[in-house]
Design an enzyme around this catalytic site. Structure first.
Site, PDB file in Angstrom:
ATOM      1  N   SER A 236       3.386   0.209   0.864  1.00  0.00           N
ATOM      2  CA  SER A 236       2.578  -1.142   0.770  1.00  0.00           C
ATOM      3  C   SER A 236       2.766  -1.827  -0.659  1.00  0.00           C
ATOM      4  O   SER A 236       2.547  -1.192  -1.745  1.00  0.00           O
ATOM      5  CB  SER A 236       0.948  -0.800   1.093  1.00  0.00           C
ATOM      6  OG  SER A 236       0.309  -2.106   0.930  1.00  0.00           O
TER       7      SER A 236
ATOM      8  N   LYS B  59       5.576  -3.172   3.912  1.00  0.00           N
ATOM      9  CA  LYS B  59       4.328  -3.846   4.198  1.00  0.00           C
ATOM     10  C   LYS B  59       4.084  -4.632   3.036  1.00  0.00           C
ATOM     11  O   LYS B  59       4.317  -4.143   2.021  1.00  0.00           O
ATOM     12  CB  LYS B  59       3.217  -3.100   4.494  1.00  0.00           C
ATOM     13  CG  LYS B  59       1.869  -3.715   4.543  1.00  0.00           C
ATOM     14  CD  LYS B  59       0.609  -2.775   5.142  1.00  0.00           C
ATOM     15  CE  LYS B  59      -0.589  -2.866   4.030  1.00  0.00           C
ATOM     16  NZ  LYS B  59      -1.484  -2.132   4.958  1.00  0.00           N
TER      17      LYS B  59
ATOM     18  N   LYS C 112       1.582  -7.776   0.890  1.00  0.00           N
ATOM     19  CA  LYS C 112       0.415  -8.091   0.924  1.00  0.00           C
ATOM     20  C   LYS C 112       0.397  -9.832   0.872  1.00  0.00           C
ATOM     21  O   LYS C 112       1.465 -10.241   0.178  1.00  0.00           O
ATOM     22  CB  LYS C 112      -0.527  -7.776  -0.210  1.00  0.00           C
ATOM     23  CG  LYS C 112      -0.822  -6.300  -0.287  1.00  0.00           C
ATOM     24  CD  LYS C 112      -1.913  -5.997   0.935  1.00  0.00           C
ATOM     25  CE  LYS C 112      -2.463  -4.411   0.628  1.00  0.00           C
ATOM     26  NZ  LYS C 112      -3.603  -4.256   1.730  1.00  0.00           N
TER      27      LYS C 112
ATOM     28  N   ASP D 216      -0.078  -7.785   5.465  1.00  0.00           N
ATOM     29  CA  ASP D 216      -1.559  -7.703   5.386  1.00  0.00           C
ATOM     30  C   ASP D 216      -2.259  -8.406   4.616  1.00  0.00           C
ATOM     31  O   ASP D 216      -1.970  -8.765   3.385  1.00  0.00           O
ATOM     32  CB  ASP D 216      -1.802  -6.074   4.742  1.00  0.00           C
ATOM     33  CG  ASP D 216      -3.031  -5.448   4.933  1.00  0.00           C
ATOM     34  OD1 ASP D 216      -3.942  -6.368   5.450  1.00  0.00           O
ATOM     35  OD2 ASP D 216      -3.408  -4.452   4.595  1.00  0.00           O
TER      36      ASP D 216
ATOM     37  N   GLU E 228      -1.618  -7.824   9.628  1.00  0.00           N
ATOM     38  CA  GLU E 228      -2.700  -7.056   9.713  1.00  0.00           C
ATOM     39  C   GLU E 228      -3.801  -7.775   9.103  1.00  0.00           C
ATOM     40  O   GLU E 228      -3.641  -8.190   8.186  1.00  0.00           O
ATOM     41  CB  GLU E 228      -2.289  -5.914   8.493  1.00  0.00           C
ATOM     42  CG  GLU E 228      -3.462  -4.844   8.425  1.00  0.00           C
ATOM     43  CD  GLU E 228      -2.877  -3.856   7.563  1.00  0.00           C
ATOM     44  OE1 GLU E 228      -1.944  -3.610   7.361  1.00  0.00           O
ATOM     45  OE2 GLU E 228      -4.073  -2.818   7.129  1.00  0.00           O
TER      46      GLU E 228
ATOM     47  N   ASP F 124      -7.530  -3.779  10.890  1.00  0.00           N
ATOM     48  CA  ASP F 124      -7.792  -2.721   9.582  1.00  0.00           C
ATOM     49  C   ASP F 124      -9.338  -2.678   9.443  1.00  0.00           C
ATOM     50  O   ASP F 124     -10.186  -2.028  10.176  1.00  0.00           O
ATOM     51  CB  ASP F 124      -7.023  -3.039   8.409  1.00  0.00           C
ATOM     52  CG  ASP F 124      -7.320  -1.981   7.390  1.00  0.00           C
ATOM     53  OD1 ASP F 124      -8.269  -1.195   7.371  1.00  0.00           O
ATOM     54  OD2 ASP F 124      -6.824  -2.011   6.354  1.00  0.00           O
TER      55      ASP F 124
ATOM     56  N   LYS G  87      -8.024   4.461   9.458  1.00  0.00           N
ATOM     57  CA  LYS G  87      -8.317   5.357   7.996  1.00  0.00           C
ATOM     58  C   LYS G  87      -9.349   6.006   8.346  1.00  0.00           C
ATOM     59  O   LYS G  87     -10.536   5.446   8.596  1.00  0.00           O
ATOM     60  CB  LYS G  87      -8.468   3.946   7.050  1.00  0.00           C
ATOM     61  CG  LYS G  87      -7.334   3.182   6.725  1.00  0.00           C
ATOM     62  CD  LYS G  87      -7.905   2.064   5.736  1.00  0.00           C
ATOM     63  CE  LYS G  87      -6.569   1.303   5.204  1.00  0.00           C
ATOM     64  NZ  LYS G  87      -6.979   0.185   4.450  1.00  0.00           N
TER      65      LYS G  87
ATOM     66  N   GLY H 271      -3.690   3.561   4.372  1.00  0.00           N
ATOM     67  CA  GLY H 271      -4.067   4.163   3.059  1.00  0.00           C
ATOM     68  C   GLY H 271      -5.077   3.393   2.323  1.00  0.00           C
ATOM     69  O   GLY H 271      -5.056   2.172   2.530  1.00  0.00           O
TER      70      GLY H 271
END
Ligand code: OSB
Ligand code: MG
Length: 370
Positions: free
Chosen positions: A135, A161, A163, A188, A213, A238, A262, A290
């Site tokens: 990430s 991934k 952000k 995400d 996400e 998420d 998670k 995570g």
């Protein structure tokens, strides 16, 4: 099993590099290590609350309060049988899933050590290694982002991934896609958009992403359904999936096509497995998210991600992606095929390095059985 004492250790650990998301930038990760002493054995669990209420309303401060005042007394007052018994005992404590999950993890560690079984065996995991990705936080320009992604790709990560947030989304993602045409790529947003502002994300639908996400509000299921209907790309939830019930809502109304699991957000590994089982029987793919865990929480995530319904790579990177010095003696390394080995020892299969722990401790409190 009798719990003789619960120790809460408030940690503050420097990250290997700063991590920025739509809700903020951090250079250090806080957290609470939970140590249970029981009949001569020690079990560890990690509470993934951080200093600030950015991802969740929970913080190290609220978790400390809830653990000390409400969860510890319920655990020290009578023997605990297993994770399900624990969940029943704390069911009158509303919310505070990070706090509950940390203790549940330590109970699993004890159960494994008592029986000589690994957490993977206890949870029903099958694979010996699991596929993982990395990430990547927000960077200051698309060029810097491409550079950062290239570094991770060179290290062997086959799924990345990134952000995103308003103003740092389409151009950044396009730049990465252009530089890495066949990379498994996902984004995400951590709830940074509304249904209206998410219209600007439409160009992402042409970039062959694995998923988008949590674009919308953390407590939203309804608007994500509307957004999913507008996008070819799978929406993944998420923040919104905080109980197995929310997973069922999302499945029933079509709010997403993928779910991020998670254990912290769901209130424990038992709840994570319940969401996995529900998704599996409904054909909904899941993957393990995570929370920048230490080696303790990472060990649990690896065991969980070895269950058969985890069909997408997890946000479970090598130890050195997060910390130059971790609190476990064991360091997780990336295999050349972008996998990490699942720990095989009893319980979590990791041991805590007391010197590292002491170096990062802000406060400690031990609560004993009366
Ligand atoms: O939204 O998945 C998230 C880290 C902290 C809080 C929330 C998230 C994340 C990550 C990092 O994306 C995942 C990891 O590698 O631990
Ligand atoms: Mg996320």
């Amino acid at each position: 099993m009798r719990i003789d004492s619960i120790t809460l250790t408030h940690l503050r650990m420097p990250l290997a590099s700063a991590f920025e998301t739509s809700f903020g930038r951090i250079t250090h990760r806080e957290g609470i290590l939970i140590t249970l002493r029981s009949e001569g054995l020690i079990g560890y669990g990690e509470c993934v609350a951080d200093r600030d209420p950015g991802y969740s309303y929970e913080t190290t401060g609220t978790a400390w309060h809830i653990l000390k005042e409400f969860i510890a007394p319920r655990l020290l007052s009578a023997d605990v049988i297993d994770a399900f018994d624990f969940q029943k005992r704390v069911s009158d404590v509303r919310g505070h899933h990070f706090a509950k999950a940390g203790v549940e993890m330590a109970i699993w560690d004890l159960l494994g050590k008592r029986s000589g079984k690994s957490l993977q065996q206890l949870l029903g995991g099958t694979r010996r290694r699991v596929e993982v990705g990395v990430s990547v936080g927000l960077q200051t320009s698309p060029e810097r982002l491409v550079q950062q992604v290239a570094e991770y790709v060179n290290q062997g990560y086959r799924r990345v991934k990134i952000k995103i947030k308003p103003g740092r989304d389409v151009a950044d993602t396009m730049a990465v896609r252009k530089a890495f045409p066949s990379l498994s790529l996902q984004v995400d947003a951590n709830s940074a958009y509304t249904l209206q502002s998410s219209a600007t994300l439409k160009p992402l639908d042409e970039l062959d992403l694995l998923l988008i996400e949590q674009p919308l509000h953390e407590d939203d299921i309804w608007d994500h359904r509307k957004l999913q209907a507008e996008f070819k790309t799978a929406i993944c939830l998420d923040e919104s999936i905080v109980t197995p019930r929310h997973a069922r809502y999302a499945i029933e109304i079509g709010a997403c096509r993928i779910i991020n699991i998670k254990p912290g957000r769901l209130g424990g590994l038992s709840q994570a497995v319940a969401v996995h089982d529900l998704c599996r029987s409904n054909g909904m793919p899941v993957w393990c998210g995570g929370m920048l865990e230490t080696g303790v929480g990472r060990a649990a995530n690896l065991a969980l991600a070895s269950l058969p319904g985890f069909v997408l790579p997890g946000d479970i990177s090598a130890s050195n992606r997060y910390y130059l010095r971790d609190i476990t003696f064991e360091q997780f390394v990336l295999n050349p095929d972008s996998t990490i080995d699942v720990p095989a020892g009893p319980g979590l299969g990791v041991t805590v390095d007391p010197e590292a722990l002491a170096a990062f401790t802000l406060a400690e409190m031990r609560l004993k059985r009366a």
